[in-house]
Design an enzyme around this catalytic site. Sequence first.
Site, mmCIF file in Angstrom:
data_model
loop_
_atom_site.group_PDB
_atom_site.id
_atom_site.type_symbol
_atom_site.label_atom_id
_atom_site.label_comp_id
_atom_site.label_asym_id
_atom_site.label_seq_id
_atom_site.Cartn_x
_atom_site.Cartn_y
_atom_site.Cartn_z
ATOM 1 N N SER A 2 0.826 -1.221 0.000
ATOM 2 C CA SER A 2 0.000 0.000 0.000
ATOM 3 C C SER A 2 0.853 1.261 0.000
ATOM 4 C CB SER A 2 -0.911 0.019 1.223
ATOM 5 O OG SER A 2 -1.665 -1.160 1.299
HETATM 6 N N1 SAH Z 1 -0.300 -5.285 4.100
HETATM 7 C C1 SAH Z 1 0.361 -5.549 2.863
HETATM 8 C C2 SAH Z 1 -0.517 -5.174 1.675
HETATM 9 C C3 SAH Z 1 -0.752 -6.357 0.867
HETATM 10 S S1 SAH Z 1 -2.036 -6.261 -0.331
HETATM 11 C C4 SAH Z 1 1.723 -4.880 2.800
HETATM 12 O O1 SAH Z 1 2.076 -4.123 3.715
HETATM 13 O O2 SAH Z 1 2.473 -5.141 1.859
HETATM 14 C C5 SAH Z 1 -3.249 -7.313 0.390
HETATM 15 C C6 SAH Z 1 -2.860 -8.737 0.638
HETATM 16 O O3 SAH Z 1 -4.024 -9.399 1.127
HETATM 17 C C7 SAH Z 1 -2.406 -9.524 -0.594
HETATM 18 O O4 SAH Z 1 -1.129 -10.030 -0.379
HETATM 19 C C8 SAH Z 1 -3.457 -10.621 -0.716
HETATM 20 O O5 SAH Z 1 -2.935 -11.846 -1.184
HETATM 21 C C9 SAH Z 1 -3.957 -10.739 0.720
HETATM 22 N N2 SAH Z 1 -5.288 -11.344 0.881
HETATM 23 C C10 SAH Z 1 -6.375 -11.212 0.082
HETATM 24 N N3 SAH Z 1 -7.403 -11.934 0.575
HETATM 25 C C11 SAH Z 1 -6.959 -12.517 1.721
HETATM 26 C C12 SAH Z 1 -7.541 -13.392 2.692
HETATM 27 N N4 SAH Z 1 -8.804 -13.832 2.586
HETATM 28 N N5 SAH Z 1 -6.785 -13.794 3.743
HETATM 29 C C13 SAH Z 1 -5.494 -13.389 3.874
HETATM 30 N N6 SAH Z 1 -4.881 -12.576 2.979
HETATM 31 C C14 SAH Z 1 -5.595 -12.143 1.921
#
Ligand code: SAH
Length: 236
Positions: free
Chosen positions: A86
């Site tokens: 993000s």
């Molecule tokens: N917090 C992260 C942002 C990652 S984007 C950072 O600091 O880099 C969001 C993430 O959520 C992705 O990696 C995606 O694979 C994950 N995601 C999506 N649905 C999910 C679920 N049901 N359970 C766990 N992770 C999930």
Amino acid sequence: MKIVIQREKIAVMAALLLICFSATAQDFSLLRERMVRDQIEARGITHEPTLNAVRSVERHLFVPPERRNMAYDDGPLPIGHGQTISQPLIVAYMTELVNPEPHHTVLEIGTGSGYQAAILAEIVERVFTIEIIPELGNSARELIDDLGYENIEVKIADGYYGWEEHGPFDAIVVTAAAENIPPPLVRQLKDGGRMVIPVGSPFMVQTLMLVERRGDRVLTQSLMPVNFVPFTRGGR
Ligand code: SAH
């Protein structure tokens, strides 16, 4: 004579390499200071522990090597598997919103690169984070371990169900956009606990929501339009 010259050459090359390396490290810390000042403080983030965390976590280590030069830019960046780290401001805003305190235990859904988890881990006692894509979860775990964070635990699973055995949590940070607020996550919030979650369909503008549990009551508040990758279901 030849040997002496070669030794000198090697010494000069080593010195140059050292200069390049420390120049890069300094560039990154300069870029990071600017990021905090111009993108985060300038837009109203005032929570000191959050500001200190974004000042100290080396964001460039959480992005793929070919994107390191953009790590401190004012936007999200691809991290592979169709996912993104993000925007720095959003990470800081979501952190500030849950009022993290040193004795807190926090759950994050969507580990991704591990950056948000690292920011939280700078402030609170324990961070549990869940990632649904095994490759991302595993590489985040490796990086987090390399950086010496002993207060972060990563699990590969569908975060919809939360992580009951470590709950209830003081705060929950969801970093993927869900169509609805998952009821298991609300149940795993402590009384007085706060959850921040983007809600809405992946192809439309989503809304960042603050959910607060007060006894049996659950208060929700819409904060601002956001654009997150979708919350997927069921594992792979
Ligand atoms: N917090 C992260 C942002 C990652 S984007 C950072 O600091 O880099 C969001 C993430 O959520 C992705 O990696 C995606 O694979 C994950 N995601 C999506 N649905 C999910 C679920 N049901 N359970 C766990 N992770 C999930």
